[in-house]
Design a protein around this motif. Sequence first.
Motif, PDB file in Angstrom:
ATOM      1  N   ARG A  37       0.840  -1.193   0.000  1.00  6.53           N
ATOM      2  CA  ARG A  37       0.000   0.000   0.000  1.00  6.53           C
ATOM      3  C   ARG A  37       0.876   1.245   0.000  1.00  6.53           C
ATOM      4  O   ARG A  37       1.830   1.347   0.780  1.00  6.53           O
ATOM      5  N   GLU A  92       0.538   5.634  -0.314  1.00  7.73           N
ATOM      6  CA  GLU A  92      -0.280   6.845  -0.421  1.00  7.73           C
ATOM      7  C   GLU A  92       0.486   7.852  -1.273  1.00  7.73           C
ATOM      8  O   GLU A  92       1.689   8.065  -1.072  1.00  7.73           O
ATOM      9  N   HIS A 122      -3.149   4.752  -3.120  1.00 14.26           N
ATOM     10  CA  HIS A 122      -4.285   5.466  -2.540  1.00 14.26           C
ATOM     11  C   HIS A 122      -4.030   6.967  -2.603  1.00 14.26           C
ATOM     12  O   HIS A 122      -2.910   7.430  -2.364  1.00 14.26           O
ATOM     13  N   TYR A 123      -5.082   7.708  -2.914  1.00 11.83           N
ATOM     14  CA  TYR A 123      -4.986   9.170  -2.997  1.00 11.83           C
ATOM     15  C   TYR A 123      -6.088   9.792  -2.147  1.00 11.83           C
ATOM     16  O   TYR A 123      -7.267   9.502  -2.337  1.00 11.83           O
ATOM     17  N   ASN A 124      -5.696  10.621  -1.222  1.00 14.42           N
ATOM     18  CA  ASN A 124      -6.651  11.324  -0.377  1.00 14.42           C
ATOM     19  C   ASN A 124      -6.982  12.669  -1.018  1.00 14.42           C
ATOM     20  O   ASN A 124      -6.124  13.554  -1.066  1.00 14.42           O
ATOM     21  N   PRO A 125      -8.207  12.856  -1.513  1.00 14.02           N
ATOM     22  CA  PRO A 125      -8.549  14.105  -2.209  1.00 14.02           C
ATOM     23  C   PRO A 125      -8.592  15.327  -1.293  1.00 14.02           C
ATOM     24  O   PRO A 125      -8.684  16.457  -1.777  1.00 14.02           O
ATOM     25  N   ASN A 126      -8.513  15.112   0.015  1.00 12.49           N
ATOM     26  CA  ASN A 126      -8.524  16.238   0.946  1.00 12.49           C
ATOM     27  C   ASN A 126      -7.148  16.866   1.127  1.00 12.49           C
ATOM     28  O   ASN A 126      -7.023  17.921   1.750  1.00 12.49           O
ATOM     29  N   GLN A 127      -6.128  16.228   0.589  1.00 10.77           N
ATOM     30  CA  GLN A 127      -4.771  16.740   0.768  1.00 10.77           C
ATOM     31  C   GLN A 127      -4.590  18.086   0.077  1.00 10.77           C
ATOM     32  O   GLN A 127      -5.214  18.381  -0.935  1.00 10.77           O
ATOM     33  N   LYS A 133      -2.378  19.801   9.121  1.00 12.42           N
ATOM     34  CA  LYS A 133      -3.353  19.196   8.205  1.00 12.42           C
ATOM     35  C   LYS A 133      -2.705  18.083   7.401  1.00 12.42           C
ATOM     36  O   LYS A 133      -3.318  17.034   7.167  1.00 12.42           O
ATOM     37  N   ASP A 185      -2.562  15.013   9.370  1.00  4.17           N
ATOM     38  CA  ASP A 185      -3.893  14.401   9.474  1.00  4.17           C
ATOM     39  C   ASP A 185      -4.307  13.699   8.187  1.00  4.17           C
ATOM     40  O   ASP A 185      -5.035  12.701   8.216  1.00  4.17           O
ATOM     41  N   ASP A 186      -3.843  14.223   7.053  1.00  6.55           N
ATOM     42  CA  ASP A 186      -4.282  13.707   5.755  1.00  6.55           C
ATOM     43  C   ASP A 186      -3.573  12.420   5.339  1.00  6.55           C
ATOM     44  O   ASP A 186      -4.060  11.700   4.467  1.00  6.55           O
ATOM     45  N   PHE A 187      -2.418  12.147   5.944  1.00  6.75           N
ATOM     46  CA  PHE A 187      -1.637  10.986   5.530  1.00  6.75           C
ATOM     47  C   PHE A 187      -1.401  10.026   6.688  1.00  6.75           C
ATOM     48  O   PHE A 187      -1.175  10.454   7.824  1.00  6.75           O
TER      49      PHE A 187
END
Length: 242
Positions: free
Chosen positions: A2, A4, A34-39, A61, A64-66
Amino acid sequence: MRVELFVPCVIDQVYPETAFNSIKLLQKAGCEVHYNPNQTCCGQPAYNAGFWDEAKKIGLKFLDDFADDCYVVAPSASCTSMIKNGYDDLFTNSTSHNRCRNLQSNIYELSDFLVNVLKKEYFGAELVGSAVYHDSCTSLRTCNVHNEPRKLLQQVGGLELLDVAQPESCCGFEPSFTVKFAGISTAMAEQNIQQAVAAKADYIISTDSTCLLQLQAYIDKHQLPIKTKHIADVLTSGWANI
């Protein structure tokens, strides 16, 4: 494995295709991406300009995002360096100290991750032409990435890597420096481009989109017969023909 993906601001806003190519590259290497769109941003522009309180808010932030328990990969040595080094100033001995340390140990610049973690150098890419590789300051001096991009590029079919006298000279880009000392910044970009043109290179390749943005702006202004490319775009070139 996995992974990010962290997409830096400049890639998100100017070179989105590089982000998609980074995903393709990691997937081809066998990763579950995996990609967090909130980053958002890592906080480097504020940090470099001296606004550390604002940079810390952005950094919190980011933490928190990763996730801090898996690899985080960025197609940018500059942003990777900010996390690995700049965050020491922001979070050492704070309540976020341990989270920061865990993330620092898990974040990698893309070429570093491919070569040293995944142990992969060949991706079946093809790009006919000649190129010089530009060592970004942060890639070379704070991330200790030097041979990794070259190993990857040497495996690209049809691509000839050329030597220049000063592959490690700064391109002149840093947001506040570029604005405050435009003449010096432009002269530094010119020096890099002139040696690439003199070598008869078709491309200037780098791990950092900020360097490429600086160099391409000079190329476009003076209509020079050379192009810039991010290493992620090079390593995914020609895949449709395979």
